[in-house]
Design a protein around this motif. Sequence first.
Motif, PDB file in Angstrom:
ATOM      1  N   LEU A 401       4.388   3.947  -7.387  1.00 25.18           N
ATOM      2  CA  LEU A 401       3.535   4.424  -8.474  1.00 25.18           C
ATOM      3  C   LEU A 401       2.840   5.719  -8.088  1.00 25.18           C
ATOM      4  O   LEU A 401       2.822   6.688  -8.854  1.00 25.18           O
ATOM      5  CB  LEU A 401       2.488   3.351  -8.827  1.00 25.18           C
ATOM      6  CG  LEU A 401       2.979   2.052  -9.446  1.00 25.18           C
ATOM      7  CD1 LEU A 401       1.820   1.097  -9.641  1.00 25.18           C
ATOM      8  CD2 LEU A 401       3.687   2.313 -10.795  1.00 25.18           C
ATOM      9  N   GLU A 402       2.281   5.752  -6.901  1.00 25.79           N
ATOM     10  CA  GLU A 402       1.535   6.934  -6.462  1.00 25.79           C
ATOM     11  C   GLU A 402       2.458   8.117  -6.231  1.00 25.79           C
ATOM     12  O   GLU A 402       2.178   9.245  -6.661  1.00 25.79           O
ATOM     13  CB  GLU A 402       0.743   6.618  -5.196  1.00 25.79           C
ATOM     14  CG  GLU A 402      -0.112   7.782  -4.721  1.00 25.79           C
ATOM     15  CD  GLU A 402      -1.061   7.398  -3.593  1.00 25.79           C
ATOM     16  OE1 GLU A 402      -1.820   8.278  -3.139  1.00 25.79           O
ATOM     17  OE2 GLU A 402      -1.032   6.237  -3.160  1.00 25.79           O
ATOM     18  N   ALA A 403       3.592   7.880  -5.559  1.00 24.55           N
ATOM     19  CA  ALA A 403       4.489   8.969  -5.212  1.00 24.55           C
ATOM     20  C   ALA A 403       5.100   9.625  -6.438  1.00 24.55           C
ATOM     21  O   ALA A 403       5.425  10.819  -6.413  1.00 24.55           O
ATOM     22  CB  ALA A 403       5.595   8.456  -4.289  1.00 24.55           C
ATOM     23  N   ASN A 404       5.247   8.842  -7.521  1.00 24.61           N
ATOM     24  CA  ASN A 404       5.891   9.362  -8.724  1.00 24.61           C
ATOM     25  C   ASN A 404       4.905   9.752  -9.810  1.00 24.61           C
ATOM     26  O   ASN A 404       5.314  10.051 -10.941  1.00 24.61           O
ATOM     27  CB  ASN A 404       6.890   8.341  -9.248  1.00 24.61           C
ATOM     28  CG  ASN A 404       8.115   8.232  -8.369  1.00 24.61           C
ATOM     29  OD1 ASN A 404       9.013   9.065  -8.430  1.00 24.61           O
ATOM     30  ND2 ASN A 404       8.144   7.208  -7.524  1.00 24.61           N
ATOM     31  N   GLY A 405       3.611   9.750  -9.494  1.00 24.40           N
ATOM     32  CA  GLY A 405       2.632  10.286 -10.417  1.00 24.40           C
ATOM     33  C   GLY A 405       2.295   9.408 -11.601  1.00 24.40           C
ATOM     34  O   GLY A 405       1.859   9.920 -12.641  1.00 24.40           O
ATOM     35  N   PHE A 406       2.487   8.086 -11.469  1.00 22.78           N
ATOM     36  CA  PHE A 406       2.102   7.189 -12.553  1.00 22.78           C
ATOM     37  C   PHE A 406       0.582   7.185 -12.705  1.00 22.78           C
ATOM     38  O   PHE A 406      -0.166   7.368 -11.730  1.00 22.78           O
ATOM     39  CB  PHE A 406       2.558   5.765 -12.252  1.00 22.78           C
ATOM     40  CG  PHE A 406       4.018   5.512 -12.496  1.00 22.78           C
ATOM     41  CD1 PHE A 406       4.439   4.803 -13.608  1.00 22.78           C
ATOM     42  CD2 PHE A 406       4.974   5.954 -11.577  1.00 22.78           C
ATOM     43  CE1 PHE A 406       5.782   4.544 -13.820  1.00 22.78           C
ATOM     44  CE2 PHE A 406       6.318   5.707 -11.800  1.00 22.78           C
ATOM     45  CZ  PHE A 406       6.733   5.001 -12.918  1.00 22.78           C
ATOM     46  N   ARG A 407       0.109   6.953 -13.916  1.00 22.03           N
ATOM     47  CA  ARG A 407      -1.330   6.722 -14.111  1.00 22.03           C
ATOM     48  C   ARG A 407      -1.742   5.387 -13.510  1.00 22.03           C
ATOM     49  O   ARG A 407      -2.823   5.242 -12.975  1.00 22.03           O
ATOM     50  CB  ARG A 407      -1.665   6.744 -15.613  1.00 22.03           C
ATOM     51  CG  ARG A 407      -1.631   8.127 -16.228  1.00 22.03           C
ATOM     52  CD  ARG A 407      -1.969   8.071 -17.701  1.00 22.03           C
ATOM     53  NE  ARG A 407      -0.904   7.441 -18.483  1.00 22.03           N
ATOM     54  CZ  ARG A 407       0.074   8.113 -19.066  1.00 22.03           C
ATOM     55  NH1 ARG A 407       0.123   9.420 -18.965  1.00 22.03           N
ATOM     56  NH2 ARG A 407       1.021   7.488 -19.758  1.00 22.03           N
ATOM     57  N   ALA A 408      -0.867   4.381 -13.643  1.00 14.98           N
ATOM     58  CA  ALA A 408      -1.145   3.077 -13.051  1.00 14.98           C
ATOM     59  C   ALA A 408      -1.158   3.188 -11.537  1.00 14.98           C
ATOM     60  O   ALA A 408      -0.308   3.851 -10.942  1.00 14.98           O
ATOM     61  CB  ALA A 408      -0.093   2.067 -13.496  1.00 14.98           C
ATOM     62  N   ARG A 409      -2.130   2.554 -10.918  1.00 12.81           N
ATOM     63  CA  ARG A 409      -2.259   2.579  -9.449  1.00 12.81           C
ATOM     64  C   ARG A 409      -2.724   1.225  -8.967  1.00 12.81           C
ATOM     65  O   ARG A 409      -3.200   0.400  -9.731  1.00 12.81           O
ATOM     66  CB  ARG A 409      -3.273   3.652  -9.018  1.00 12.81           C
ATOM     67  CG  ARG A 409      -2.878   5.072  -9.338  1.00 12.81           C
ATOM     68  CD  ARG A 409      -1.619   5.525  -8.586  1.00 12.81           C
ATOM     69  NE  ARG A 409      -1.148   6.822  -9.017  1.00 12.81           N
ATOM     70  CZ  ARG A 409      -1.538   7.975  -8.513  1.00 12.81           C
ATOM     71  NH1 ARG A 409      -2.453   7.981  -7.546  1.00 12.81           N
ATOM     72  NH2 ARG A 409      -1.049   9.111  -8.953  1.00 12.81           N
ATOM     73  N   CYS A 410      -2.612   1.037  -7.666  1.00  9.18           N
ATOM     74  CA  CYS A 410      -3.058  -0.204  -7.053  1.00  9.18           C
ATOM     75  C   CYS A 410      -4.431   0.026  -6.382  1.00  9.18           C
ATOM     76  O   CYS A 410      -4.753   1.146  -6.018  1.00  9.18           O
ATOM     77  CB  CYS A 410      -2.062  -0.680  -6.009  1.00  9.18           C
ATOM     78  SG  CYS A 410      -0.428  -1.020  -6.720  1.00  9.18           S
TER      79      CYS A 410
END
Length: 410
Positions: A401-410
């Motif tokens: 998620l982080e590497a691909n620039g998603f708004r959703a994060r952990c």
Amino acid sequence: MTATRLARTLRSLALAAATLLLTGTAVSPAQATAPAGETAAAAPELLLGQSSRGAWDDFHSFGRDADGGSVYYELRSGDWGSPAHREYAELLAEQGKTVQVGISWKDNPPGFEGGGEEAKAARSREVTAEIAAGGHTAALDRLVAFADAHPAARFTLRLDYEVSSHYHCTDASCSSYKDAFARLTRHLDARSAAGNLEYVFHPVRGEFEAMYPGDAVVDWIGVSTFAHELCLPIYDRGYLYNGTPPQNYDVAARQCRNAYIGTDEHGNPAAVWRNFDHDGNVLKLLKFAKDHGKPVVLAEAGLMNFTADAGTTHGLEEEQGEEWVRRLFSLLTYEGPIPNLPGTHDLRGVVQAVAYINLDFRYGWDGVNDGSFDFDPDTTWFVDARLSRLPGARGAFCEGLEANGFRARC
């Protein structure tokens, strides 16, 4: 073309052209339809499925800011697949999220009264032709009213899912499905007051080109992504099966083995063999989508059963889940060869949404524990895919998620 669809299309084209001119980066319809005055979002979407809010709640026990979810709607009943589907759709829509809706008729065709899978497929083909002729549209009235009642939400409608010639085509040209898709988009657009509908063509991975309804009516192209699509083995009652012909699968490397058109030592075109992490038909679908200017949604993405021993009630989800997740996200940044095609291909950014099935399949597709198993506990569908229960897979998912620039994060 209806006024609703024309306005959306013109706005999409204008914003997409402006973004391409300024940045050299193409944008999806979802990004291009940002209201005037707002900056078009560049982030891919995370959707959580399927069918019930259990998938949503599980992700948000360790993550945040998912973009939406996936539910189902039945043509036969003219209603949501179950109360859980409607409740989940309400949860998403009330927050202004993306609601991916699978409008199904192949699994339960109107007018089908039994008689086995072949009889059901035959009736599904008939229903497809009936839709193309204008039938069954009233069954979607409740869905349109729901979308209109939630104008801040966005509804991406799969006009049936994992469509195939066997269930949807009455002739070799597959005009029945193409015409049915176009008929439904016209009907829905004409009745949509909110103008918040987009349309997803979701074929089985090998028939996307032959069944494509056309650029004018398709907003998204979808593909399912399970174990085979990521060249990982499937264990069914202890039997190792990948779904790929043995000569095209490297068992030791757990990869598909295929040829692409490269060059020999003299620079001449030649077949070059190599291992792939992704099924060739999935890569070809992504190229097809890019060539047609359509974003891709991984419309059903989930772990399958990795049970190595017949009769067991748990599998290798944790051991193989981490690799599955890494290969899933690598589709978003793929650059390289495609089996049986010449050259190398840049498919980065084509995938703009991922719908991860974040449920415990041991209790069926809704992930609801009603005291019984929907599947035999050692078959390919038996799996607990909840990320909260899989530390390795969850860690890889959060990294993706982080590497691909998603708004959703952990």
